[in-house]
Write a protein that holds these residues in place. Structure first.
Motif, mmCIF file in Angstrom:
data_model
loop_
_atom_site.group_PDB
_atom_site.id
_atom_site.type_symbol
_atom_site.label_atom_id
_atom_site.label_comp_id
_atom_site.label_asym_id
_atom_site.label_seq_id
_atom_site.Cartn_x
_atom_site.Cartn_y
_atom_site.Cartn_z
ATOM 1 N N GLY A 187 0.797 -1.225 0.000
ATOM 2 C CA GLY A 187 0.000 0.000 0.000
ATOM 3 C C GLY A 187 0.827 1.272 0.000
ATOM 4 N N CYS A 188 0.121 2.382 0.085
ATOM 5 C CA CYS A 188 0.777 3.687 0.045
ATOM 6 C C CYS A 188 -0.163 4.726 0.654
ATOM 7 C CB CYS A 188 1.084 4.062 -1.402
ATOM 8 S SG CYS A 188 1.907 5.662 -1.543
ATOM 9 N N ASP A 189 0.404 5.660 1.419
ATOM 10 C CA ASP A 189 -0.478 6.720 1.913
ATOM 11 C C ASP A 189 0.010 8.108 1.536
ATOM 12 O OD1 ASP A 189 1.583 6.461 3.682
ATOM 13 O OD2 ASP A 189 0.337 5.867 5.381
ATOM 14 N N LYS A 190 0.639 8.201 0.359
ATOM 15 C CA LYS A 190 1.081 9.512 -0.115
ATOM 16 C C LYS A 190 -0.075 10.273 -0.774
ATOM 17 C CE LYS A 190 5.423 8.984 0.955
ATOM 18 N NZ LYS A 190 5.285 8.532 2.333
ATOM 19 N N PHE A 191 -0.995 9.577 -1.344
ATOM 20 C CA PHE A 191 -2.162 10.188 -2.000
ATOM 21 C C PHE A 191 -1.784 11.246 -3.040
ATOM 22 C CE2 PHE A 191 -4.058 8.271 1.732
ATOM 23 C CZ PHE A 191 -5.182 7.679 1.191
ATOM 24 N N CYS A 192 -0.897 10.896 -3.950
ATOM 25 C CA CYS A 192 -0.671 11.756 -5.115
ATOM 26 C C CYS A 192 -2.034 11.874 -5.810
ATOM 27 C CB CYS A 192 0.363 11.122 -6.048
ATOM 28 S SG CYS A 192 1.932 10.869 -5.195
ATOM 29 N N THR A 193 -2.349 13.057 -6.305
ATOM 30 C CA THR A 193 -3.748 13.293 -6.701
ATOM 31 C C THR A 193 -4.199 12.461 -7.907
ATOM 32 O OG1 THR A 193 -3.036 15.208 -7.992
ATOM 33 C CG2 THR A 193 -3.848 15.644 -5.774
ATOM 34 N N TYR A 194 -3.233 11.971 -8.690
ATOM 35 C CA TYR A 194 -3.584 11.202 -9.897
ATOM 36 C C TYR A 194 -3.640 9.701 -9.637
ATOM 37 C CZ TYR A 194 1.439 10.704 -9.581
ATOM 38 O OH TYR A 194 2.686 10.460 -9.100
ATOM 39 N N CYS A 195 -3.259 9.254 -8.438
ATOM 40 C CA CYS A 195 -2.925 7.829 -8.263
ATOM 41 C C CYS A 195 -4.026 7.044 -7.552
ATOM 42 C CB CYS A 195 -1.613 7.708 -7.498
ATOM 43 S SG CYS A 195 -1.081 5.999 -7.342
ATOM 44 N N ILE A 196 -4.300 5.875 -8.085
ATOM 45 C CA ILE A 196 -5.367 5.014 -7.570
ATOM 46 C C ILE A 196 -4.844 4.034 -6.506
ATOM 47 C CG2 ILE A 196 -5.093 3.226 -9.361
ATOM 48 C CD1 ILE A 196 -8.483 4.523 -8.156
ATOM 49 N N VAL A 197 -3.518 3.904 -6.407
ATOM 50 C CA VAL A 197 -2.945 2.845 -5.562
ATOM 51 C C VAL A 197 -3.425 2.878 -4.099
ATOM 52 C CG1 VAL A 197 -0.753 1.990 -4.574
ATOM 53 C CG2 VAL A 197 -0.965 2.388 -7.027
ATOM 54 N N PRO A 198 -3.450 4.048 -3.421
ATOM 55 C CA PRO A 198 -3.906 4.011 -2.018
ATOM 56 C C PRO A 198 -5.339 3.489 -1.883
ATOM 57 C CG PRO A 198 -2.812 6.088 -2.496
ATOM 58 C CD PRO A 198 -3.006 5.387 -3.812
ATOM 59 N N PHE A 199 -6.119 3.586 -2.960
ATOM 60 C CA PHE A 199 -7.517 3.143 -2.901
ATOM 61 C C PHE A 199 -7.663 1.663 -3.256
ATOM 62 C CE2 PHE A 199 -7.255 7.602 -4.027
ATOM 63 C CZ PHE A 199 -7.993 8.181 -3.013
ATOM 64 N N GLY A 231 8.118 -2.345 -3.232
ATOM 65 C CA GLY A 231 7.094 -1.646 -2.461
ATOM 66 C C GLY A 231 6.777 -0.369 -3.214
ATOM 67 N N GLN A 232 5.694 0.298 -2.855
ATOM 68 C CA GLN A 232 5.347 1.544 -3.568
ATOM 69 C C GLN A 232 6.330 2.653 -3.236
ATOM 70 O OE1 GLN A 232 3.122 1.202 -5.754
ATOM 71 N NE2 GLN A 232 2.067 -0.636 -5.061
ATOM 72 N N THR A 233 6.792 2.684 -1.984
ATOM 73 C CA THR A 233 7.769 3.707 -1.555
ATOM 74 C C THR A 233 8.728 3.030 -0.570
ATOM 75 O OG1 THR A 233 6.325 4.377 0.269
ATOM 76 C CG2 THR A 233 6.071 5.589 -1.762
ATOM 77 N N VAL A 234 9.577 2.154 -1.091
ATOM 78 C CA VAL A 234 10.377 1.273 -0.214
ATOM 79 C C VAL A 234 11.215 2.038 0.806
ATOM 80 C CG1 VAL A 234 10.622 -0.838 -1.582
ATOM 81 C CG2 VAL A 234 12.093 1.096 -2.052
ATOM 82 N N SER A 269 11.311 4.242 -5.053
ATOM 83 C CA SER A 269 11.583 5.143 -3.939
ATOM 84 C C SER A 269 10.767 6.427 -4.078
ATOM 85 C CB SER A 269 13.064 5.503 -3.925
ATOM 86 O OG SER A 269 13.836 4.339 -3.741
ATOM 87 N N PHE A 270 10.442 7.005 -2.935
ATOM 88 C CA PHE A 270 9.711 8.278 -2.942
ATOM 89 C C PHE A 270 10.682 9.404 -2.551
ATOM 90 C CE2 PHE A 270 6.912 11.533 -1.055
ATOM 91 C CZ PHE A 270 6.088 11.732 -2.156
ATOM 92 N N PRO A 271 10.826 10.446 -3.405
ATOM 93 C CA PRO A 271 11.856 11.463 -3.152
ATOM 94 C C PRO A 271 11.755 12.122 -1.777
ATOM 95 C CG PRO A 271 10.934 11.736 -5.354
ATOM 96 C CD PRO A 271 10.112 10.684 -4.678
ATOM 97 N N ASN A 308 0.274 16.891 -5.662
ATOM 98 C CA ASN A 308 0.503 16.594 -4.238
ATOM 99 C C ASN A 308 1.735 15.720 -4.019
ATOM 100 O OD1 ASN A 308 0.014 16.619 -1.456
ATOM 101 N ND2 ASN A 308 -1.138 14.691 -1.541
ATOM 102 N N ARG A 309 2.819 16.028 -4.743
ATOM 103 C CA ARG A 309 4.017 15.189 -4.615
ATOM 104 C C ARG A 309 4.858 15.535 -3.376
ATOM 105 N NH1 ARG A 309 4.839 10.367 -6.655
ATOM 106 N NH2 ARG A 309 7.043 10.733 -7.011
ATOM 107 N N GLN A 310 4.580 16.632 -2.737
ATOM 108 C CA GLN A 310 5.200 16.966 -1.440
ATOM 109 C C GLN A 310 6.698 17.273 -1.500
ATOM 110 O OE1 GLN A 310 3.951 13.924 1.435
ATOM 111 N NE2 GLN A 310 2.234 13.474 0.116
#
Ligand code: SF4
Length: 496
Positions: A187-199, A231-234, A269-271, A308-310
């Motif tokens: 899973g992932c909880d970054k919630f980039c606005t375009y991404c379906i993965v957290p859902f 992982g989505q953001t190892v 990886s997530f920057p 919402n890439r933060q």
């Protein structure tokens, strides 16, 4: 004990195994999920079948990240209407993100789909098959409840059920075990606005380090030399052990110590979540490869904010500057989305400039595809015409091709350590023809082989089959934007 004489018993045909056609779309997570599901199916008597019309069970492991991927699944399912009519016992199943995202519309469009299983429920597939065979009614397993849970305790409880699939891992003895994926988080909880993965995959949960290390040891014992942690953001991996947090650099260090593992990689990886210890681990641990896939998505701060890439472009460049400073020779790859809502020509130019400055080894470019349920689908206009998206896509790829070519050619005459993966695509095709009963000409001693450097560069060279699975030194003689060609100069000693 059988009453039959031994000779007669030996002549009895073995019980026919059932056949499964299993097709995987999407990311490394899905590749791993399919492998694990196949392990479970083998235990209940299934074997792989490459022709879906002849299978007893058709399973499509799906991706919802882009509309195109979903359309491909619908087309596959549509083509199964006739085979299902001819063989009503055939079970057709959809697993993965598309099953989770919108099961109602899937059932409406494709009523012959009898098994629907979300990515967090895959360990239930053998039981679902039994249920369908018995009742001939549809079996559905989704994590809708899971998505509503947010407290750490509820996440931990859920974790036990989703972990069952990975814990059941048993590699196929007939498969090449040289390289393997291990999941470190779900899973992932970054919630980039375009991404379906957290859902579709739920919120981020890291697996216990001790279990990951045990899995790596088991794979090493069976001959795996290269492990890729997925992982989505190892890099945001964190798990409590005896009350203390274990972070990603520590996990790398524990796996590095396992005898037999020659190379350790990780994606994605997530920057925003990097700490310096990870770069130090890449520099100091002998198995950790000097390659980093670190998606940036856009070179425009305005677009990054809308996504919402933060992080900002400046922060991203500072980060990769640090990576290059700490890890000598590191190669970088990145992802880009073109045509995100409101992306102007200026934003696009800023992305091109970023690509020029960053000098990636390679990039992956995707046209923005609005996904129902995401924030950008609900709140923003998909206002960049497809024609413009296509042009921007081509422009980024052309630019990167030029960079990759110049970069790769600068390595001609250098020597790299290459892990030999097998015959090249062309050689594998030729071998298939040779193995066919119509063209029995035997094995050749020399073949065109393919392998990878620690920096994830693909190398093609002539070599003997015995080299497959070994580390060899290859001198690069020529290079294209995608591939090195070279000559083996000596086998590199194995083991550490
Ligand atoms: S980091 Fe963003 S793009 Fe990646 S999986 Fe999470 S939400 Fe999706």
């Amino acid at each position: 004990m059988s009453d039959l004489p031994l000779t007669e018993r030996n002549q009895r045909p073995a019980m026919a195994r059932k056949k499964v056609y299993l097709e995987t779309m999407g990311c490394q997570m899905n590749v791993l999920d399919s492998e694990l599901v196949m392990g479970q199916l083998r235990r209940i008597g299934y074997e792989l079948e490459s022709d879906m019309t002849r299978a007893d069970l058709v399973l499509l492991n799906t991706c919802s990240v882009r509309d195109h991927a979903e359309q491909k699944v619908l087309s596959r399912l549509g083509s199964l209407t006739k085979p299902k009519l001819m063989n009503p016992d055939m079970i057709i199943g959809v697993m993965g993100c598309m099953a989770e995202r919108d099961p109602e519309s899937l059932i409406e469009k494709m009523p012959h789909v009898e098994l629907i299983c979300g990515p967090n429920e895959l360990n239930k597939i053998p039981a679902m098959i039994g249920e369908i065979e018995e009742t001939r009614s549809r079996a559905v397993a989704l994590s809708q409840d899971f998505k509503r849970k947010t407290t750490p305790l509820e996440r931990a409880l859920d974790y036990d059920s989703v972990e069952a699939l990975d814990l059941s891992r048993e590699p196929d003895p007939g498969q090449n075990s040289l390289q393997a994926y291990i999941r470190v988080q779900r899973g992932c909880d970054k919630f980039c606005t375009y991404c379906i993965v957290p859902f579709t995959r739920g919120l981020e949960r890291s697996r216990p380090a001790s279990i990951i290390v045990e899995e790596a040891k088991m794979l090493a014992d069976r001959g795996t030399k290269e492990i890729t942690l997925v992982g989505q953001t190892v890099n945001s991996y964190i798990h409590q052990e005896s009350g203390l947090p274990i972070k990603f650099a520590e996990l790398l260090s524990r796996i590095d110590e396992i005898p037999g593992i020659e190379r350790l990689r990780f994606v994605t990886s997530f920057p925003g979540d990097f700490d310096i210890e990870i770069f130090e681990a890449m520099r100091d641990l002998p198995t950790v490869c000097e390659y980093l896939h670190i998606p940036v998505q856009s070179g425009s701060d305005r677009i990054l904010k809308l996504m919402n890439r933060q992080y900002t472009v400046g922060e991203y460049e500072e980060l990769i500057g640090k990576a290059r400073e700490i890890v000598p020779g590191i190669t970088l790859a990145s992802d880009f989305i073109v045509g995100f809502c409101g992306e102007t020509e200026d934003d696009h130019e800023a992305t091109k400039e970023l690509i020029e400055r960053c000098q990636f080894k390679n990039i992956f470019v995707f046209k923005y595809s609005p996904r129902p349920g995401t924030a950008s689908f609900k709140g923003k206009d998909n206002d960049v015409p497809d024609k413009v998206k296509r042009r921007r896509n081509v422009e980024l790829l052309d630019l990167q091709e030029r960079i990759s070519l110049a970069n790769n050619q600068s390595f001609v005459s250098e020597v790299f350590e290459v892990l030999v993966e097998g015959p090249s695509k062309a050689a594998a095709k030729a071998r298939e023809a040779e193995e066919s009963p119509r063209v029995q000409v035997g094995w050749r001693n020399e073949s065109q082989l393919v392998g990878r450097t620690r920096h994830d560069r693909i190398v093609v060279f002539e070599g003997r089959e015995e080299l497959v699975g070994q580390l060899v030194s290859v001198k690069i003689t020529s290079a294209t934007a995608l591939t090195f060609h070279g000559d083996v100069i000596e086998p590199v000693s194995l083991g550490r």
